[in-house]
Design a protein around this motif. Structure first.
Motif, mmCIF file in Angstrom:
data_model
loop_
_atom_site.group_PDB
_atom_site.id
_atom_site.type_symbol
_atom_site.label_atom_id
_atom_site.label_comp_id
_atom_site.label_asym_id
_atom_site.label_seq_id
_atom_site.Cartn_x
_atom_site.Cartn_y
_atom_site.Cartn_z
ATOM 1 N N TYR B 126 17.031 64.194 -15.868
ATOM 2 C CA TYR B 126 16.349 64.499 -14.627
ATOM 3 C C TYR B 126 16.091 63.237 -13.761
ATOM 4 O O TYR B 126 15.617 63.170 -12.709
ATOM 5 N N ASP B 234 9.590 73.346 -15.141
ATOM 6 C CA ASP B 234 11.245 73.475 -14.718
ATOM 7 C C ASP B 234 11.548 74.750 -14.599
ATOM 8 O O ASP B 234 12.656 75.114 -15.170
ATOM 9 N N ASP B 239 16.456 70.968 -9.533
ATOM 10 C CA ASP B 239 16.635 69.778 -9.883
ATOM 11 C C ASP B 239 17.734 69.168 -10.818
ATOM 12 O O ASP B 239 18.380 68.119 -10.334
ATOM 13 N N GLN B 243 20.853 66.804 -9.552
ATOM 14 C CA GLN B 243 21.138 65.472 -10.175
ATOM 15 C C GLN B 243 22.719 65.578 -10.723
ATOM 16 O O GLN B 243 23.373 64.561 -10.778
#
Lengths: 261, 261
Positions: B126, B234, B239, B243
């Motif tokens: 993350y 999550d 996200d 990444q």
């Protein structure tokens, strides 16, 4: 390099593809799996299936382990606590593959310490659907890797690795110059050639398309081998995505965005 | 359970979050990383970054390793051999996370054998974008897990695990009845309560939405803790996908297909 029995066990590990008829004991089995369980986990997202059908296992190994990313048990526990999973499946994939691999590596080293050998079967995720059938896997269990295990009936040499300077970087990932790349390639390729690895296996990955074969067993080695794999195999994720979906993990990708590297 | 120094080292492993001022040596460093390198790989898809900035590392550890899925080196080697990667990024993710985790686990056990302790930082994927900046990562290198390491200044007990019968299955994945699920929950929860783990950490994951808190440190334990994580955290992969994309791995998912379990 420092030495002790543990370091030496790790440094001497090699894949074993021939097994003796001697059957390992149940106590060896539970010891190895419990050593696996003690690896550092976040969610304990892995479980292990065992087959002792020696005549059906790869290399005729007495044991075949199938190490799975297992969200089923977590979800059963969450149901008892009145929760449902909210987290997305890419997170489960990233963390579950880690749990399964950490456990597998402890099992490999624990087995070595008891005199047993092992070999990973890397293509496991591609045969998930047939593994579901064989072991009656419920949804939310995805086989990551299979591992044969038993007493070795061969004693191969350990395989080469990249030089340390091509693997460990302090503070900053370096720009590689051709020297270090060539050094890494030479160490891998000459190591495998010295061992006559591909000649003994009698295997070179065939070239697809218009490429003409210019290699034979005097110069075909590790870097050419992995280049042919990564350069030819599995361009689209469909097969993996489908195997994952059959196990109840949904990574539905937009195909058109692929291969833009 | 069978015992030997290697099995005992694995069974005694626990995460260390307090470190002594004694600095480990360079010989310990190279031994640990080389033991990691000898894990069973297909592609050697992992590399390791080291930071010795003790005052910036988590828990003030003398070493912080960042273990990465590294396709950059493979692609550099392939370029020397006149190849480009064809394989898709989900395959790289599945096989690269395995390589990185196998290496990490060998490093953890090698460190234990030398008297050092370690702790995984699970949230690493993350914060990939900040790790790119810190270590100047090139494209096609994705940080999987960070690992603090050094001489321990604490000696916690080992943490509980699921019962073996909830982890190892022969021939067929079982249908769980409530008894075995409850037994697994009890072993985990009572184990953590006995150690006063969450009370000492003074941490319970807060409830989101309308759920009312009914737990305190007398009954909040592992199964409630992981249920709150997986039940609240999550939900969308955005996200992680972002990444990964920042690192040059493209897993562009169709959002509407998510959370259909």
């Amino acid at each position: 390099m420092l030495k002790n029995p543990i370091i030496e066990t790790m440094m001497n590990r090699k894949s074993i593809r021939k097994y003796s008829d001697k059957l390992p004991s149940n106590e060896e089995l539970t010891t190895i799996v419990q050593a696996g369980q003690q690896a550092p986990f976040a969610y304990q997202l892995c479980s292990v299936l065992l087959s002792r059908k020696k005549n059906k296992n790869p290399f005729g190994s007495p044991w075949l382990f199938t190490i799975c990313l297992d969200a089923n048990r977590l979800e059963k526990i969450m149901a008892q606590r009145n929760w449902k999973v909210a987290s997305n499946d890419i997170a489960f994939l990233i963390f579950g593959i880690q749990d399964a691999s950490l456990m597998a590596e402890n099992m490999v080293i624990a087995a070595e310490s008891l005199g047993l050998g092992s070999c990973f079967i890397g293509s496991t995720p591609y045969i998930a659907k047939s593994i579901i059938k064989k072991y009656k896997l419920p949804k939310r269990v995805f086989p990551i890797v299979q591992l044969t295990m038993g007493y070795p009936a061969e004693d191969p040499t350990t395989r080469p690795r990249y030089p340390l300077e091509f693997t460990l970087f302090e503070d900053k990932y370096p720009e590689f110059d051709e020297n270090i790349i060539n050094k890494a390639m030479t160490e891998m390729d000459e190591g495998y050639l010295d061992q006559e690895y591909y000649r003994c296996a009698n295997f070179m990955i065939p070239l697809e398309g218009d490429r003409k074969e210019t290699f034979d067993f005097t110069n075909y080695s590790w870097t050419e081998h992995i280049s042919r794999k990564a350069g030819q195999w599995d361009p689209f994720p469909d097969d993996l995505v489908e195997q994952l979906a059959a196990c109840g993990f949904h990574i539905p990708v937009k195909q058109n965005k692929y291969n833009e590297n």
